[in-house]
Scaffold this active site. Structure first.
Site, PDB file in Angstrom:
ATOM      1  N   SER A 298      -5.107   5.984   0.377  1.00 63.64           N
ATOM      2  CA  SER A 298      -3.774   7.520   0.677  1.00 63.64           C
ATOM      3  C   SER A 298      -4.790   7.973   1.498  1.00 63.64           C
ATOM      4  O   SER A 298      -5.578   8.491   0.425  1.00 63.64           O
ATOM      5  CB  SER A 298      -3.254   7.624  -0.327  1.00 63.64           C
ATOM      6  OG  SER A 298      -2.441   8.894   0.177  1.00 63.64           O
TER       7      SER A 298
ATOM      8  N   TYR B 150      -2.223   9.731  -9.145  1.00 67.92           N
ATOM      9  CA  TYR B 150      -1.535   8.688  -7.924  1.00 67.92           C
ATOM     10  C   TYR B 150      -3.380   8.889  -7.137  1.00 67.92           C
ATOM     11  O   TYR B 150      -3.516   7.809  -7.180  1.00 67.92           O
ATOM     12  CB  TYR B 150      -0.323   9.359  -7.243  1.00 67.92           C
ATOM     13  CG  TYR B 150      -0.074   8.963  -6.375  1.00 67.92           C
ATOM     14  CD1 TYR B 150       0.086   7.142  -5.878  1.00 67.92           C
ATOM     15  CD2 TYR B 150      -1.134   9.208  -4.523  1.00 67.92           C
ATOM     16  CE1 TYR B 150       0.088   6.395  -4.887  1.00 67.92           C
ATOM     17  CE2 TYR B 150      -0.686   8.254  -3.777  1.00 67.92           C
ATOM     18  CZ  TYR B 150      -0.273   7.082  -3.483  1.00 67.92           C
ATOM     19  OH  TYR B 150       0.163   6.622  -2.450  1.00 67.92           O
TER      20      TYR B 150
HETATM   21  N1  NAP Z   1       4.908   5.004   2.678  1.00 70.42           N
HETATM   22  C1  NAP Z   1       3.209   6.427   2.156  1.00 70.42           C
HETATM   23  O1  NAP Z   1       3.867   7.741   2.865  1.00 70.42           O
HETATM   24  C2  NAP Z   1       1.721   6.117   1.683  1.00 70.42           C
HETATM   25  C3  NAP Z   1       1.511   7.201   2.179  1.00 70.42           C
HETATM   26  C4  NAP Z   1       0.249   6.779   1.779  1.00 70.42           C
HETATM   27  C5  NAP Z   1      -0.120   5.665   0.904  1.00 70.42           C
HETATM   28  N2  NAP Z   1       1.183   4.112   0.490  1.00 70.42           N
HETATM   29  C6  NAP Z   1       0.230   3.900  -0.326  1.00 70.42           C
HETATM   30  O2  NAP Z   1       0.903   2.265   1.046  1.00 70.42           O
HETATM   31  C7  NAP Z   1       1.161   1.423   0.067  1.00 70.42           C
HETATM   32  C8  NAP Z   1       2.655   0.257   0.115  1.00 70.42           C
HETATM   33  O3  NAP Z   1       3.352   1.966  -0.364  1.00 70.42           O
HETATM   34  P1  NAP Z   1       5.374   1.821   0.228  1.00 70.42           P
HETATM   35  O4  NAP Z   1       5.025   3.303   0.430  1.00 70.42           O
HETATM   36  O5  NAP Z   1       4.890   0.794   1.104  1.00 70.42           O
HETATM   37  O6  NAP Z   1       5.576   1.660  -1.351  1.00 70.42           O
HETATM   38  P2  NAP Z   1       7.147   1.033  -1.353  1.00 70.42           P
HETATM   39  O7  NAP Z   1       7.800   1.135  -0.313  1.00 70.42           O
HETATM   40  O8  NAP Z   1       7.198   1.874  -2.247  1.00 70.42           O
HETATM   41  O9  NAP Z   1       6.596  -0.041  -1.010  1.00 70.42           O
HETATM   42  C9  NAP Z   1       5.944  -0.601  -2.717  1.00 70.42           C
HETATM   43  C10 NAP Z   1       5.787  -2.434  -2.919  1.00 70.42           C
HETATM   44  O10 NAP Z   1       4.791  -2.618  -3.989  1.00 70.42           O
HETATM   45  C11 NAP Z   1       4.907  -3.213  -4.365  1.00 70.42           C
HETATM   46  N3  NAP Z   1       4.250  -3.421  -6.322  1.00 70.42           N
HETATM   47  C12 NAP Z   1       4.709  -2.166  -7.399  1.00 70.42           C
HETATM   48  N4  NAP Z   1       4.403  -3.007  -7.715  1.00 70.42           N
HETATM   49  C13 NAP Z   1       4.485  -4.668  -8.074  1.00 70.42           C
HETATM   50  C14 NAP Z   1       4.095  -4.901  -8.873  1.00 70.42           C
HETATM   51  N5  NAP Z   1       3.768  -4.477  -9.805  1.00 70.42           N
HETATM   52  N6  NAP Z   1       3.480  -6.087  -8.394  1.00 70.42           N
HETATM   53  C15 NAP Z   1       3.850  -6.818  -6.980  1.00 70.42           C
HETATM   54  N7  NAP Z   1       4.105  -5.586  -6.141  1.00 70.42           N
HETATM   55  C16 NAP Z   1       4.584  -4.227  -7.092  1.00 70.42           C
HETATM   56  C17 NAP Z   1       6.926  -3.174  -4.541  1.00 70.42           C
HETATM   57  O11 NAP Z   1       8.163  -4.337  -4.787  1.00 70.42           O
HETATM   58  P3  NAP Z   1       9.250  -4.185  -5.281  1.00 70.42           P
HETATM   59  O12 NAP Z   1      10.402  -4.603  -4.061  1.00 70.42           O
HETATM   60  O13 NAP Z   1       9.215  -5.221  -6.754  1.00 70.42           O
HETATM   61  O14 NAP Z   1       9.161  -2.656  -5.999  1.00 70.42           O
HETATM   62  C18 NAP Z   1       7.188  -2.695  -2.715  1.00 70.42           C
HETATM   63  O15 NAP Z   1       7.106  -3.616  -3.044  1.00 70.42           O
HETATM   64  C19 NAP Z   1       0.901   1.680  -1.571  1.00 70.42           C
HETATM   65  O16 NAP Z   1      -0.686   1.266  -1.636  1.00 70.42           O
HETATM   66  C20 NAP Z   1       1.168   3.451  -1.350  1.00 70.42           C
HETATM   67  O17 NAP Z   1      -0.025   3.760  -2.417  1.00 70.42           O
HETATM   68  C21 NAP Z   1       2.004   5.117   1.248  1.00 70.42           C
END
Ligand code: NAP
Length: 274
Positions: free
Chosen positions: A133, A146
Protein backbone atom coordinates in the site's frame (compact mmCIF):
# COMPACT_ATOMS: atom_id res chain seq x y z
CA UNK A 1 8.42 -13.12 -18.96
CA UNK A 2 5.99 -14.79 -21.32
CA UNK A 3 2.34 -14.90 -20.23
CA UNK A 4 2.22 -18.68 -20.06
CA UNK A 5 1.89 -21.22 -17.27
CA UNK A 6 -0.10 -21.04 -14.05
CA UNK A 7 -0.83 -17.86 -12.11
CA UNK A 8 -2.49 -17.89 -8.68
CA UNK A 9 -4.13 -14.87 -7.06
CA UNK A 10 -5.27 -14.74 -3.42
CA UNK A 11 -8.36 -12.77 -2.42
CA UNK A 12 -9.80 -12.85 -5.96
CA UNK A 13 -13.48 -12.75 -4.95
CA UNK A 14 -13.67 -8.99 -5.50
CA UNK A 15 -11.72 -5.77 -5.80
CA UNK A 16 -8.15 -5.66 -7.06
CA UNK A 17 -7.63 -9.44 -6.74
CA UNK A 18 -10.61 -10.22 -8.95
CA UNK A 19 -9.46 -7.69 -11.56
CA UNK A 20 -5.89 -9.02 -11.50
CA UNK A 21 -7.08 -12.62 -11.90
CA UNK A 22 -9.15 -11.64 -14.93
CA UNK A 23 -6.29 -9.61 -16.44
CA UNK A 24 -3.76 -12.45 -15.98
CA UNK A 25 -6.15 -14.87 -17.68
CA UNK A 26 -6.93 -12.40 -20.49
CA UNK A 27 -3.19 -12.01 -21.17
CA UNK A 28 -2.69 -15.78 -21.49
CA UNK A 29 -1.97 -17.24 -18.05
CA UNK A 30 -3.76 -20.36 -16.88
CA UNK A 31 -5.19 -18.54 -13.87
CA UNK A 32 -6.42 -19.83 -10.53
CA UNK A 33 -8.58 -17.21 -8.82
CA UNK A 34 -8.53 -18.25 -5.17
CA UNK A 35 -11.01 -17.00 -2.60
CA UNK A 36 -12.49 -17.89 0.77
CA UNK A 37 -15.88 -18.80 -0.73
CA UNK A 38 -15.62 -20.17 -4.29
CA UNK A 39 -19.31 -19.35 -4.76
CA UNK A 40 -18.22 -15.70 -5.01
CA UNK A 41 -16.37 -16.50 -8.23
CA UNK A 42 -19.40 -17.35 -10.41
CA UNK A 43 -19.51 -14.01 -12.26
CA UNK A 44 -15.74 -13.95 -12.73
CA UNK A 45 -15.89 -17.43 -14.27
CA UNK A 46 -18.61 -16.25 -16.70
CA UNK A 47 -16.64 -13.16 -17.58
CA UNK A 48 -13.50 -15.21 -18.27
CA UNK A 49 -15.45 -17.68 -20.38
CA UNK A 50 -16.90 -14.85 -22.48
CA UNK A 51 -13.36 -13.53 -23.00
CA UNK A 52 -12.15 -17.05 -23.89
CA UNK A 53 -9.63 -16.77 -21.06
CA UNK A 54 -8.48 -19.76 -19.02
CA UNK A 55 -9.53 -19.25 -15.42
CA UNK A 56 -10.69 -21.48 -12.59
CA UNK A 57 -11.80 -20.74 -9.09
CA UNK A 58 -10.40 -22.50 -6.01
CA UNK A 59 -11.01 -22.18 -2.28
CA UNK A 60 -8.16 -20.65 -0.29
CA UNK A 61 -8.28 -18.81 3.01
CA UNK A 62 -4.83 -17.45 3.74
CA UNK A 63 -5.44 -17.79 7.49
CA UNK A 64 -6.29 -21.51 7.19
CA UNK A 65 -3.18 -23.46 6.14
CA UNK A 66 -5.23 -26.59 5.39
CA UNK A 67 -6.86 -24.69 2.47
CA UNK A 68 -3.57 -23.66 0.87
CA UNK A 69 -3.04 -26.09 -1.99
CA UNK A 70 -0.98 -24.54 -4.76
CA UNK A 71 -0.63 -26.22 -8.15
CA UNK A 72 2.50 -27.75 -9.68
CA UNK A 73 3.65 -25.62 -12.59
CA UNK A 74 3.13 -22.39 -10.65
CA UNK A 75 4.82 -19.43 -12.38
CA UNK A 76 3.15 -16.39 -10.79
CA UNK A 77 1.78 -15.84 -7.30
CA UNK A 78 -0.07 -12.61 -6.52
CA UNK A 79 -0.37 -12.10 -2.75
CA UNK A 80 -3.35 -9.77 -2.76
CA UNK A 81 -5.70 -10.91 0.03
CA UNK A 82 -5.88 -8.52 2.96
CA UNK A 83 -8.27 -7.11 5.52
CA UNK A 84 -8.69 -3.66 6.94
CA UNK A 85 -10.04 -3.06 10.45
CA UNK A 86 -11.25 0.10 12.21
CA UNK A 87 -8.49 2.70 12.31
CA UNK A 88 -8.33 3.72 15.96
CA UNK A 89 -5.93 5.79 18.04
CA UNK A 90 -3.01 3.55 18.92
CA UNK A 91 -3.80 3.58 22.67
CA UNK A 92 -7.37 2.45 21.92
CA UNK A 93 -6.44 -0.34 19.50
CA UNK A 94 -6.89 -3.71 21.22
CA UNK A 95 -4.09 -6.20 20.66
CA UNK A 96 -6.68 -8.61 19.24
CA UNK A 97 -7.31 -6.23 16.36
CA UNK A 98 -3.57 -6.16 15.57
CA UNK A 99 -3.52 -9.96 15.68
CA UNK A 100 -6.52 -10.31 13.34
CA UNK A 101 -4.98 -7.95 10.84
CA UNK A 102 -1.53 -9.54 10.99
CA UNK A 103 -3.05 -13.03 10.75
CA UNK A 104 -4.40 -12.28 7.26
CA UNK A 105 -2.12 -9.55 5.96
CA UNK A 106 1.22 -10.91 7.20
CA UNK A 107 1.18 -14.49 8.56
CA UNK A 108 -1.28 -15.72 5.92
CA UNK A 109 0.84 -14.21 3.17
CA UNK A 110 3.97 -15.77 4.69
CA UNK A 111 2.45 -19.26 4.66
CA UNK A 112 1.19 -19.00 1.07
CA UNK A 113 4.59 -17.67 -0.04
CA UNK A 114 6.54 -20.34 1.85
CA UNK A 115 4.59 -23.02 0.01
CA UNK A 116 4.86 -21.29 -3.37
CA UNK A 117 8.64 -20.99 -3.39
CA UNK A 118 9.50 -24.69 -3.94
CA UNK A 119 6.94 -24.85 -6.75
CA UNK A 120 8.37 -21.75 -8.44
CA UNK A 121 11.90 -23.11 -8.01
CA UNK A 122 10.90 -26.46 -9.49
CA UNK A 123 9.61 -24.69 -12.59
CA UNK A 124 12.86 -22.78 -13.06
CA UNK A 125 11.57 -19.45 -11.75
CA UNK A 126 8.66 -17.06 -11.97
CA UNK A 127 7.24 -13.99 -10.26
CA UNK A 128 6.14 -13.34 -6.71
CA UNK A 129 4.00 -10.21 -6.58
CA UNK A 130 3.02 -8.67 -3.23
CA UNK A 131 0.32 -6.04 -3.02
CA UNK A 132 1.19 -3.62 -0.21
CA UNK A 133 0.00 0.00 0.00
CA UNK A 134 1.20 3.50 -0.75
CA UNK A 135 -0.12 4.42 2.72
CA UNK A 136 3.34 3.27 3.86
CA UNK A 137 4.72 6.46 2.30
CA UNK A 138 2.15 8.78 3.89
CA UNK A 139 2.18 8.05 7.62
CA UNK A 140 -1.49 8.76 8.20
CA UNK A 141 -2.52 8.83 11.88
CA UNK A 142 -4.56 5.84 13.16
CA UNK A 143 -3.25 3.55 10.39
CA UNK A 144 -0.37 2.06 12.39
CA UNK A 145 -1.67 -1.54 12.41
CA UNK A 146 -2.56 -1.63 8.71
CA UNK A 147 0.64 0.17 7.66
CA UNK A 148 2.82 -1.98 9.92
CA UNK A 149 1.50 -5.15 8.29
CA UNK A 150 2.17 -3.75 4.84
CA UNK A 151 5.66 -2.61 5.87
CA UNK A 152 6.38 -6.13 7.13
CA UNK A 153 5.39 -7.53 3.73
CA UNK A 154 7.54 -4.90 2.08
CA UNK A 155 10.59 -5.95 4.13
CA UNK A 156 9.88 -9.62 3.39
CA UNK A 157 9.78 -8.79 -0.32
CA UNK A 158 13.10 -6.93 -0.14
CA UNK A 159 14.84 -9.94 1.42
CA UNK A 160 13.19 -12.39 -0.97
CA UNK A 161 14.10 -10.29 -4.01
CA UNK A 162 17.72 -11.16 -3.22
CA UNK A 163 17.24 -14.61 -1.68
CA UNK A 164 15.23 -15.95 -4.63
CA UNK A 165 17.13 -14.25 -7.47
CA UNK A 166 19.48 -17.23 -7.98
CA UNK A 167 16.41 -19.36 -8.76
CA UNK A 168 15.04 -16.99 -11.41
CA UNK A 169 12.22 -15.87 -9.10
CA UNK A 170 11.58 -12.15 -9.45
CA UNK A 171 9.88 -10.40 -6.51
CA UNK A 172 7.82 -7.30 -7.21
CA UNK A 173 5.79 -5.14 -4.87
CA UNK A 174 2.85 -3.02 -5.94
CA UNK A 175 1.98 0.03 -3.83
CA UNK A 176 -1.62 0.96 -4.72
CA UNK A 177 -3.06 4.37 -4.01
CA UNK A 178 -6.86 4.75 -3.90
CA UNK A 179 -8.42 2.03 -6.05
CA UNK A 180 -12.18 1.75 -6.46
CA UNK A 181 -12.99 -1.29 -4.29
CA UNK A 182 -15.06 -2.14 -1.21
CA UNK A 183 -11.99 -1.52 0.96
CA UNK A 184 -11.61 2.02 -0.32
CA UNK A 185 -15.34 2.74 -0.15
CA UNK A 186 -15.44 1.81 3.52
CA UNK A 187 -12.66 4.31 4.20
CA UNK A 188 -15.00 7.13 3.11
CA UNK A 189 -17.14 6.51 6.22
CA UNK A 190 -16.49 8.85 9.18
CA UNK A 191 -13.43 7.34 10.91
CA UNK A 192 -13.84 5.44 14.20
CA UNK A 193 -11.15 7.64 15.73
CA UNK A 194 -13.72 10.48 15.80
CA UNK A 195 -15.24 8.82 18.88
CA UNK A 196 -12.14 9.58 20.97
CA UNK A 197 -12.31 13.21 22.05
CA UNK A 198 -8.56 13.94 22.40
CA UNK A 199 -8.02 12.71 18.84
CA UNK A 200 -11.13 14.29 17.31
CA UNK A 201 -9.45 17.28 15.54
CA UNK A 202 -6.89 15.00 13.91
CA UNK A 203 -9.56 12.45 12.97
CA UNK A 204 -11.60 15.25 11.35
CA UNK A 205 -8.57 16.27 9.32
CA UNK A 206 -7.84 12.75 8.15
CA UNK A 207 -11.50 12.38 7.15
CA UNK A 208 -11.38 15.61 5.14
CA UNK A 209 -8.15 14.38 3.54
CA UNK A 210 -9.80 11.09 2.61
CA UNK A 211 -12.81 12.85 1.07
CA UNK A 212 -10.44 15.17 -0.80
CA UNK A 213 -9.08 12.35 -2.95
CA UNK A 214 -12.48 11.51 -4.44
CA UNK A 215 -11.40 12.52 -7.94
CA UNK A 216 -8.09 10.61 -7.74
CA UNK A 217 -9.63 7.13 -7.49
CA UNK A 218 -8.55 4.59 -10.11
CA UNK A 219 -10.78 1.75 -11.39
CA UNK A 220 -9.62 -1.72 -10.32
CA UNK A 221 -9.33 -2.83 -13.97
CA UNK A 222 -6.78 -0.06 -14.68
CA UNK A 223 -4.80 -0.92 -11.55
CA UNK A 224 -4.87 -4.59 -12.58
CA UNK A 225 -3.47 -3.81 -16.04
CA UNK A 226 -0.54 -1.95 -14.43
CA UNK A 227 0.03 -4.80 -11.95
CA UNK A 228 0.17 -7.40 -14.73
CA UNK A 229 2.50 -5.12 -16.73
CA UNK A 230 4.92 -5.17 -13.77
CA UNK A 231 4.61 -8.96 -13.49
CA UNK A 232 5.47 -9.42 -17.17
CA UNK A 233 8.27 -6.85 -17.28
CA UNK A 234 11.60 -8.53 -16.49
CA UNK A 235 13.10 -5.07 -15.86
CA UNK A 236 10.38 -3.89 -13.47
CA UNK A 237 11.74 -2.33 -10.28
CA UNK A 238 11.12 -3.90 -6.88
CA UNK A 239 8.33 -1.36 -6.22
CA UNK A 240 5.80 0.02 -8.71
CA UNK A 241 2.63 2.04 -8.45
CA UNK A 242 -0.52 1.02 -10.27
CA UNK A 243 -2.33 4.38 -10.23
CA UNK A 244 -1.37 8.07 -10.38
CA UNK A 245 -1.57 8.79 -6.62
CA UNK A 246 0.32 5.64 -5.64
CA UNK A 247 3.05 6.44 -8.18
CA UNK A 248 3.24 10.04 -6.91
CA UNK A 249 3.64 8.94 -3.28
CA UNK A 250 6.29 6.39 -4.27
CA UNK A 251 8.24 9.09 -6.14
CA UNK A 252 7.87 11.55 -3.24
CA UNK A 253 9.13 8.90 -0.80
CA UNK A 254 12.09 8.10 -3.04
CA UNK A 255 12.95 11.80 -3.32
CA UNK A 256 12.56 12.88 0.32
CA UNK A 257 14.46 12.12 3.49
CA UNK A 258 12.49 10.52 6.32
CA UNK A 259 12.67 13.82 8.25
CA UNK A 260 11.23 15.78 5.31
CA UNK A 261 8.47 13.20 4.97
CA UNK A 262 7.59 13.42 8.68
CA UNK A 263 7.66 17.26 8.58
CA UNK A 264 5.12 17.11 5.74
CA UNK A 265 2.94 14.72 7.71
CA UNK A 266 3.04 16.82 10.89
CA UNK A 267 2.15 19.87 8.81
CA UNK A 268 -0.77 18.02 7.24
CA UNK A 269 -2.34 16.31 10.24
CA UNK A 270 -1.40 18.25 13.38
CA UNK A 271 -3.19 21.52 14.11
CA UNK A 272 -0.73 24.36 14.67
CA UNK A 273 -0.35 25.04 18.41
CA UNK A 274 -1.23 28.60 19.53
N1 NAP B 1 -8.38 -0.38 -2.64
C1 NAP B 1 -7.37 0.39 -2.29
O1 NAP B 1 -7.49 1.62 -2.40
C2 NAP B 1 -6.08 -0.19 -1.80
C3 NAP B 1 -5.04 0.71 -1.51
C4 NAP B 1 -3.83 0.20 -1.06
C5 NAP B 1 -3.65 -1.16 -0.93
N2 NAP B 1 -4.68 -2.02 -1.21
C6 NAP B 1 -4.41 -3.45 -1.07
O2 NAP B 1 -4.86 -4.12 -2.23
C7 NAP B 1 -5.27 -5.45 -1.91
C8 NAP B 1 -6.68 -5.69 -2.38
O3 NAP B 1 -7.53 -4.77 -1.72
P1 NAP B 1 -9.00 -4.42 -2.23
O4 NAP B 1 -9.12 -2.96 -2.18
O5 NAP B 1 -9.32 -5.16 -3.47
O6 NAP B 1 -9.82 -5.01 -0.98
P2 NAP B 1 -11.27 -5.65 -0.88
O7 NAP B 1 -12.15 -5.13 -1.93
O8 NAP B 1 -11.66 -5.49 0.55
O9 NAP B 1 -10.97 -7.20 -1.17
C9 NAP B 1 -10.16 -7.91 -0.28
C10 NAP B 1 -10.03 -9.33 -0.78
O10 NAP B 1 -9.23 -10.06 0.15
C11 NAP B 1 -9.95 -11.23 0.50
N3 NAP B 1 -9.59 -11.75 1.80
C12 NAP B 1 -9.69 -11.17 3.01
N4 NAP B 1 -9.28 -12.02 3.98
C13 NAP B 1 -8.91 -13.16 3.34
C14 NAP B 1 -8.42 -14.40 3.78
N5 NAP B 1 -8.23 -14.66 5.08
N6 NAP B 1 -8.13 -15.35 2.85
C15 NAP B 1 -8.32 -15.12 1.54
N7 NAP B 1 -8.83 -13.96 1.06
C16 NAP B 1 -9.12 -13.00 1.95
C17 NAP B 1 -11.41 -10.82 0.43
O11 NAP B 1 -12.22 -11.97 0.40
P3 NAP B 1 -13.76 -12.03 0.91
O12 NAP B 1 -14.60 -11.58 -0.25
O13 NAP B 1 -13.96 -13.45 1.29
O14 NAP B 1 -13.87 -11.10 2.08
C18 NAP B 1 -11.39 -10.04 -0.87
O15 NAP B 1 -11.36 -10.90 -1.97
C19 NAP B 1 -5.09 -5.56 -0.40
O16 NAP B 1 -3.84 -6.15 -0.13
C20 NAP B 1 -5.12 -4.13 0.07
O17 NAP B 1 -4.47 -3.96 1.31
C21 NAP B 1 -5.89 -1.56 -1.63
Amino acid sequence: MEATGIAVVTGASRGIGRAVAFELAARGFDTVATMRDPGDGAELLDEAERAKATLRVAALDVTRPETIDLPEGLRVLVNNAAVEKPHLPFEETPIGLWREMFEANVFGLIEVTRRAIPLLRAGGGGVLCNITSSSMFAPVPFYAAYRAGKAAVSAIGESLRTELAPFGIRVVEIVPGPIDTDMLRSSAEPPDALRYEPYRPMAERTHEGRLGIADMITPASEAAAAIVDAILDDDAPLRSGCDPLGRGLLDAWRGASDEEMMRNMLGTWVEPQP
